[in-house]
Design an enzyme around this catalytic site. Sequence first.
Site, mmCIF file in Angstrom:
data_model
loop_
_atom_site.group_PDB
_atom_site.id
_atom_site.type_symbol
_atom_site.label_atom_id
_atom_site.label_comp_id
_atom_site.label_asym_id
_atom_site.label_seq_id
_atom_site.Cartn_x
_atom_site.Cartn_y
_atom_site.Cartn_z
ATOM 1 N N HIS A 1 0.869 -1.183 0.000
ATOM 2 C CA HIS A 1 0.000 0.000 0.000
ATOM 3 C C HIS A 1 0.906 1.234 0.000
ATOM 4 O O HIS A 1 2.012 1.194 0.521
ATOM 5 C CB HIS A 1 -0.833 -0.054 1.285
ATOM 6 C CG HIS A 1 -1.920 0.957 1.401
ATOM 7 N ND1 HIS A 1 -1.685 2.256 1.796
ATOM 8 C CD2 HIS A 1 -3.252 0.868 1.192
ATOM 9 C CE1 HIS A 1 -2.838 2.912 1.837
ATOM 10 N NE2 HIS A 1 -3.805 2.093 1.472
ATOM 11 N N ASP B 1 2.928 -4.839 8.186
ATOM 12 C CA ASP B 1 1.733 -4.023 8.017
ATOM 13 C C ASP B 1 0.539 -4.974 8.115
ATOM 14 O O ASP B 1 0.253 -5.731 7.181
ATOM 15 C CB ASP B 1 1.782 -3.321 6.652
ATOM 16 C CG ASP B 1 0.479 -2.583 6.344
ATOM 17 O OD1 ASP B 1 -0.473 -2.699 7.126
ATOM 18 O OD2 ASP B 1 0.430 -1.914 5.295
ATOM 19 N N GLN C 1 -4.547 -5.257 6.921
ATOM 20 C CA GLN C 1 -5.563 -6.139 6.312
ATOM 21 C C GLN C 1 -5.535 -7.548 6.897
ATOM 22 O O GLN C 1 -6.114 -8.461 6.319
ATOM 23 C CB GLN C 1 -5.361 -6.214 4.794
ATOM 24 C CG GLN C 1 -5.556 -4.901 4.070
ATOM 25 C CD GLN C 1 -7.003 -4.404 4.078
ATOM 26 O OE1 GLN C 1 -7.932 -5.162 4.363
ATOM 27 N NE2 GLN C 1 -7.188 -3.147 3.758
ATOM 28 N N LYS D 1 -10.398 -0.497 10.553
ATOM 29 C CA LYS D 1 -10.532 -1.678 9.692
ATOM 30 C C LYS D 1 -10.874 -2.927 10.507
ATOM 31 O O LYS D 1 -11.049 -4.002 9.962
ATOM 32 C CB LYS D 1 -9.234 -1.910 8.910
ATOM 33 C CG LYS D 1 -8.975 -0.811 7.861
ATOM 34 C CD LYS D 1 -7.767 -1.143 7.036
ATOM 35 C CE LYS D 1 -7.228 0.048 6.272
ATOM 36 N NZ LYS D 1 -8.034 0.408 5.099
ATOM 37 N N CYS E 1 -4.782 2.425 -3.677
ATOM 38 C CA CYS E 1 -3.551 2.945 -3.047
ATOM 39 C C CYS E 1 -2.384 1.986 -3.249
ATOM 40 O O CYS E 1 -1.575 1.780 -2.326
ATOM 41 C CB CYS E 1 -3.745 3.223 -1.560
ATOM 42 S SG CYS E 1 -4.859 4.568 -1.253
HETATM 43 N N1 PLP Z 1 -1.803 -0.792 4.637
HETATM 44 C C1 PLP Z 1 -2.731 -1.530 4.037
HETATM 45 C C2 PLP Z 1 -2.410 -2.917 3.597
HETATM 46 C C3 PLP Z 1 -4.000 -1.011 3.819
HETATM 47 O O1 PLP Z 1 -4.934 -1.741 3.193
HETATM 48 C C4 PLP Z 1 -4.282 0.304 4.257
HETATM 49 C C5 PLP Z 1 -5.605 0.906 3.992
HETATM 50 O O2 PLP Z 1 -6.346 0.490 3.147
HETATM 51 C C6 PLP Z 1 -3.286 1.021 4.890
HETATM 52 C C7 PLP Z 1 -2.057 0.450 5.073
HETATM 53 C C8 PLP Z 1 -3.523 2.407 5.391
HETATM 54 O O3 PLP Z 1 -4.411 2.397 6.455
HETATM 55 P P1 PLP Z 1 -4.941 3.758 7.108
HETATM 56 O O4 PLP Z 1 -5.454 4.586 5.976
HETATM 57 O O5 PLP Z 1 -6.007 3.305 8.042
HETATM 58 O O6 PLP Z 1 -3.779 4.387 7.796
#
Ligand code: PLP
Length: 405
Positions: free
Chosen positions: A122, A199, A202, A225, A363
């Site tokens: 992401h 990370d 998800q 999430k 993203c």
């Molecule tokens: N990392 C992953 C794999 C994501 O799917 C997302 C959001 O969709 C993020 C990071 C960023 O999360 P946030 O916008 O809640 O900081």
Amino acid sequence: MFDVEKIRKDFPILSREIYGKPLVYFDNGATTQKPRCVVEKIEEMYYNTNANIHRGVHFLSQAATDEHEKARRTVRDFIHAGKESEIIFTRGTTEAINLVASSFCREFCKPGDEIIISTMEHHSNIVPWQIQGDIFGVKIRVIPINDKGELIWDEFEKLFSEKTKLVSVMHISNVLGTINPVEKIIEAAHAHNIPVLIDAAQSVQHTPIDVQKLDCDFLVFSGHKIYGPTGVGVLYGKENWLDKLPPYQGGGEMIATVSFAKTTYNELPFKFEAGTPDYVGSTALATALDYVSAIGLENIYVYENKLLDYATEKLLQFDKMRIIGTADYKTGVVSFLVGNIHHYDMGMLLDKMGIAVRTGHHCAQPLMDALGIEGTVRASFAFYNTKEEIDRLVAGLERIIPMFG
Ligand code: PLP
């Protein structure tokens, strides 16, 4: 396993109608809906227990502080961390990665040093490293993926060198659903004495996580999430790493003493929590984690995989269906394209039928470039989704696809 219809009643928004049709919410990868208990906790905090935390001697301040610190222990237990001082509240995954990128590069990196990430990351696990790269001369090295959307292990191993300083990879892909072999990645990195950030944005809502068993050095996720509120997230870090990292932001709470000549910093976890934290958010996140724990992540994992298998099978019945992401191990998400139909058109038409999917690059533009596509239609599942809702999606596609000839 669990009673989905009963669970759905905990989420008032699921009984909404959109354009006169019952809502089908398949945008859980972007954010999940909130159970009533989470919203009630927010209300309860503001109505009964609101005062700024940590600094007050009065009753309400102490009560709010207790709630916030109890929430920290709930998070600790949820991800099986050893100590509550290893749990830092942030605004979300993005802020947590920015925190590590900034503090880690400042302390440990020199020009030419390298951070290993992957093609499927992401943007929030790419751009923070690039920003630090501009400041400290740090470069990113990228693990490539195969046609199924899996990391290519041999290529990963080749990326290590004396310049490598950290590996930062996602656990589960928000686009492909791929479950990356994080245990193996961490073991391989540790064999080179390299720390690993996971990370878990998800994954934490789809599969049980034990940071001590995983042995990851850092792990990050977002509250929104995992059925919690927006604006709060978590950075887990091993104490020995967090101790060595300099503060990310300065302000109240993160200090021990301040003078114009010299300032000293607070102990963990407060060193990384400058300013008034979102203590209402943290307590409501804890409520969400308790809610998820009561259902059981093992149950959730099994149920959501059944949904994924069902959706995949049904979608593949369409002639020109292309599922993006066919890893052997995947969960939670199905991304697809049909013939030449633009993902955006598909999303707009599904929306008119009350079906919320996400379209676009999610993203993950470098991943789209690697796949040679602009975007996908993505249905991402939660434990409150049902096979009947997948049937609605399929019925929607049956109407939409012929419109494009
Ligand atoms: N990392 C992953 C794999 C994501 O799917 C997302 C959001 O969709 C993020 C990071 C960023 O999360 P946030 O916008 O809640 O900081």
